[in-house]
Design an enzyme around this catalytic site. Structure first.
Site, PDB file in Angstrom:
ATOM      1  CB  SER A 144      -0.956  -0.047   1.207  1.00 39.95           C
ATOM      2  OG  SER A 144      -1.954   0.912   1.079  1.00 39.95           O
ATOM      3  CG  ASP A 162      -6.536  -3.137  -3.444  1.00 39.17           C
ATOM      4  OD1 ASP A 162      -7.484  -2.652  -2.789  1.00 39.17           O
ATOM      5  OD2 ASP A 162      -5.381  -2.661  -3.442  1.00 39.17           O
ATOM      6  CG  HIS A 177      -4.910  -2.978   0.013  1.00 42.63           C
ATOM      7  ND1 HIS A 177      -4.489  -2.179  -1.027  1.00 42.63           N
ATOM      8  CD2 HIS A 177      -4.356  -2.441   1.138  1.00 42.63           C
ATOM      9  CE1 HIS A 177      -3.722  -1.197  -0.549  1.00 42.63           C
ATOM     10  NE2 HIS A 177      -3.630  -1.344   0.757  1.00 42.63           N
TER      11      HIS A 177
END
Ligand SMILES: *[C@@H]1O[C@H](CO)[C@@H](O)[C@H](O)[C@H]1NC(C)=O
Ligand SMILES: *[C@@H]1O[C@H](CO)[C@@H](O)[C@H](O)[C@H]1NC(C)=O
Ligand SMILES: *[C@@H]1O[C@H](CO)[C@@H](O)[C@H](O)[C@H]1NC(C)=O
Ligand SMILES: *[C@@H]1O[C@H](CO)[C@@H](O)[C@H](O)[C@H]1NC(C)=O
Length: 563
Positions: free
Chosen positions: A170, A421, A482
Site C-alpha cells: 500500500s 483490490d 489489498h
C-alpha cells in the site's frame, strides 16, 4: 549447571543485540520452532526517535536465510498489525487473548523484520513529544534508513553480511522506493553497514497517483459499476486529448486536499468518473468480492480504532460464520458466503488491538514505560498521522530509475497485486512498471500463468535488463484484495519465498515452484495438547506460555553446549 548456562548465554545474546528476546508470549496456543525479538532501534542520530521492531526468525535456517523487512502503509498503519493480520506466524483468536498459528507465515525461509514506521505509529515514539504525529515522505524514508542502519550495526555479527530484502504494502509503495534510493546511496558511499541489499517487493503499492486514479476509473467500469450510457458519455465528453479512453487523464476532473484522497471537481466528467474511486460504505475497498456478515458472536469491546472510515483502511464491520453441521450436510452449504476464513479479515483488527493493549503482552514485547505514558493505547492505524500527512511524491518513477541505473549490484523488484483490490489496483501499478522497464531498455518477457497447488494463482511477467542483472517481476494474485498475505496465504508465501531464492540460471523466477515452501504445511504442536484455548486469560491477567519458556531453556542449553 543452569546458572552456568545463563552466565555463558548472556554475552551470546547481547552479541546479537538481543536482550530483546521475547521469552514468553501470553496466550500462545502452539509451540513455535523459531524465536522472536521485540525492541527498539534509533530512527535518528540524536536517538530521540525510537522505532519499534519485531523480528521473527526463520522457521528454516535463521543463520543463513535472508532478512525480509516488512512495512505496512497507511500512512500511519502499523507493521506489527500486518504481522497479526497478514504475514506473521501468530494470528489472534476472536477472544483477543490467544494466538493460533498462521501456517503460511512469511518467515518460512526468511528472518522477517517488522518496523512500526514512521515514528508515532504503533509502539514507536519520540522521546521529547508525547503523541508525536508529524510525518512526510522524506522524513519517513530517512527514519527507515536510520532505523535499518542501527539494526544492522547492532546485529553486525549475525546479520552484517546477510542478504536483505525490503517488502511492504500500500503506502509502502512510496516508503520502499524512497528508502531503496537512500540504501543504494548509503551502500555506495560506505555509510550503510550491510551491502547485501538484494531486492524489494511491493504489494498493491501506492506508487503513482495519476496512474492509479485513471486506471481505477477503467477498473470500475469494467467491473460493472457504471451504466453503458454513462460510459459512452465519458468516452465522448471527457477526452483530455486523443480518442483512446485508456489514455484519458481523468485526474483533471478530480480534487484532493492531501494528494491521497480524491473527489469530483463538480464538472460533468468529475461527477461521472469520481464515483469510481470509492466503493459504497457497505463494501470493502480492499477487496471487491469480500463480504462480512452481521450477527456476530464476537464479544470484544470496541477498542482503539478511530471512528472515521478512512479510505485507505479496512472498514470495521462485524462478521459471523456458520459452523459445519455434521447432522445435516445440507446446512453446510452457506450460499451467501464469500468468506474462507471464518470472518478473520472482518474482526482481526479488533482482536489484535485488544491483545496488544494487554499490559502483560506489552511487558513481553519490552514496551517501555516512556511509551505507555505518552501514547497509552496501541492502535492499528494512527489517525493524527494520516490527517496531517500530505503526499510529496505523486509518482515513484524516478526512484525506481535511480535504483536500476545507479546500483552496481544485481537487483530485483517484485511488484505484486491482489487483482480485486480497488485502493491500489493492479493495472495502474503495471502501467508504471512498464514505463520504468522501457526507460531502462529492459527486455519484456511473456506474461505467464503461475500456480499454487496446481491451481491458477494469477499471472507473472518479467522485465530484464540486457545484462540480466536487473529484474522486475510483475505478479498478480488471483482473487486477493489489498491484503494479499491474508487473502491468499499459501500463494503469497510461495511467491515471496521464490522471489528471495531465484533458482533459474537466466535470472528468471518460476513462481509456481513449490520446492522451497511446503504448500500443505502441518501446523506446529499445540501447547497442553490443545487445551490452551480453554484457559484464555481475562484482560489484565498475567500468563506465561510454558512452551516458549521450555523452548527458551532448550535453546539456552544448545547455545551453551555449542560454546
Ligand atoms: C456535480 O455534482 C455536484 C454535487 O451533487 C453538483 O452540485 C453539481 O452541480 C454537479 N455538476 C454538474 C456539472 O452537474
Ligand atoms: C495521547 O493520545 C491519547 C489518545 O488520544 C490520549 O489518551 C493520551 O492522553 C495522549 N497522551 C498525552 C500525554 O497527551
Ligand atoms: C500437483 O500435481 C502433481 C501432478 O499431478 C502432483 O504430483 C502433485 O502432488 C500436485 N501438488 C499438489 C500440492 O497437490
Ligand atoms: C515451473 O514450476 C512448475 C512446478 O514445479 C513446473 O511444473 C513448471 O514446468 C515450471 N515452469 C517452467 C517454465 O520451468
Amino acid at each position: 549447571r543452569l546458572l552456568l548456562c545463563l552466565v555463558l548465554l548472556l554475552p551470546a545474546l547481547l552479541a546479537v543485540g538481543m536482550d530483546d528476546l521475547v521469552t514468553s508470549l501470553p496466550g500462545l496456543l502452539f509451540k513455535p520452532n523459531f524465536q522472536t525479538y521485540s525492541g527498539y532501534v534509533n530512527a535518528n542520530t540524536e536517538e530521540t526517535w525510537k522505532m519499534h521492531y519485531w523480528l521473527f526468525e526463520s522457521r528454516n535456517d535463521k543463520d543463513k536465510d535472508p532478512v525480509l523487512v516488512w512495512l505496512n502503509g497507511g500512512p500511519g498503519c502499523s507493521s506489527v498489525a500486518g504481522m497479526f493480520e497478514e504475514l506473521g506466524p501468530f494470528y489472534v483468536k476472536f477472544d483477543g487473548n490467544s494466538l493460533f498459528e498462521n501456517v503460511h507465515s512469511w518467515n518460512q525461509r526468511a528472518n522477517v523484520l517488522a518496523l512500526e514506521s514512521p515514528i508515532g505509529v504503533g509502539f514507536s515514539y519520540d522521546t521529547k513529544t508525547a503523541n508525536y504525529s508529524v510525518a512526510n515522505d522524506d522524513q519517513t524514508a530517512s527514519q527507515n534508513y536510520q532505523a535499518l542502519k542501527d539494526f544492522f550495526k547492532r546485529v553486525q555479527k549475525t546479520y552484517g553480511d546477510r542478504d536483505f530484502y525490503l517488502s511492504g504494502e500500500s503506502y509502502a509503495g512510496i516508503y520502499i522506493p524512497t528508502l531503496s534510493k537512500l540504501l543504494v546511496k548509503g551502500i555506495k558511499s560506505g555509510d550503510f553497514p550491510n551491502k547485501n541489499f538484494k531486492g524489494a517487493a511491493i504489494g498493491n503499492g501506492f506508487m503513482d497517483v495519476p496512474k492509479l486514479m485513471n486506471s481505477l476509473v477503467l477498473w470500475g467500469n469494467y467491473h460493472g459499476r457504471m451504466a453503458v450510457e454513462d460510459w459512452d458519455k465519458v468516452k465522448s465528453e471527457c477526452s483530455t486529448g486523443g480518442s483512446d479512453v485508456e489514455k484519458y487523464d481523468f485526474t483533471k476532473y478530480f480534487k484532493s486536499d492531501n494528494g491521497m484522497d480524491f473527489f469530483s471537481d463538480g464538472s460533468v466528467c468529475g461527477n461521472l468518473t469520481a464515483p469510481m474511486l470509492v466503493l459504497d460504505d457497505n463494501m470493502d475497498q480492499y477487496n471487491f468480492y469480500q463480504d462480512c456478515y452481521a450477527g456476530t458472536s464476537i464479544v470484544l469491546p470496541n477498542v482503539g480504532r478511530g471512528a472515521k472510515g478512512i479510505k485507505r483502511r479496512r472498514p470495521k464491520r462485524s462478521a459471523a460464520w456458520k459452523f459445519a453441521d455434521s447432522e445435516n450436510p445440507a446446512n453446510d452449504i452457506w450460499a451467501d458466503s464469500t468468506d474462507t476464513q471464518q470472518g478473520y479479515p472482518c474482526w482481526n483488527e479488533d482482536a489484535v488491538t485488544f491483545y496488544l493493549n494487554r499490559a502483560d503482552v506489552q511487558d513481553a514485547l519490552h514496551i517501555p514505560q516512556e511509551w505507555r505514558d505518552s501514547r497509552k493505547q496501541w492502535v492499528d492505524c494512527n489517525d493524527p498521522i494520516y490527517d496531517q500527512y500530505h503526499l510529496t511524491y505523486t509518482t515513484t518513477y524516478g526512484f525506481f530509475n535511480y535504483v536500476l541505473m545507479e546500483y552496481d549490484q544485481p537487483f530485483r523488484f517484485l511488484i505484486y497485486n491482489g487483482d480485486v483490490d480497488t485502493v491500489c489496483n493492479y493495472l495502474g501499478d503495471a502501467w508504471l512498471m512498464r514505463d520504468v522497464a522501457n526507460n531502462n531498455d529492459m527486455n519484456h518477457n511473456p506474461r505467464v500463468q503461475w500456480y499454487f497447488r496446481n491451481q491458477s494463482a494469477g499471472y507473472s511477467q518479467n522485465y530484464q535488463s540486457k545484462d540480466g542483472s536487473k529484474n522486475i517481476d510483475i505478479v498478480t494474485v488471483k482473487g486477493a484484495g489489498h491484503f494479499v498475505p491474508n487473502d491468499r496465504p499459501g500463494p503469497s508465501a510461495q511467491m515471496i519465498t521464490n522471489f528471495m531464492f531465484p533458482q533459474q540460471a537466466n535470472g528468471m523466477i518460476n513462481y509456481s515452484d513449490d520446492k522451497l515452501v511446503d504448500p500443505v504445511p502441518t501446523p506446529l504442536p499445540l501447547v497442553n495438547g490443545g487445551n490452551g484455548g480453554n484457559s484464555s486469560p481475562k484482560p489484565g491477567d498475567s500468563t506465561t506460555s510454558s512452551s516458549t519458556t521450555v523452548s527458551l531453556f532448550l535453546a539456552m542449553i544448545i547455545v551453551a553446549g555449542a560454546m
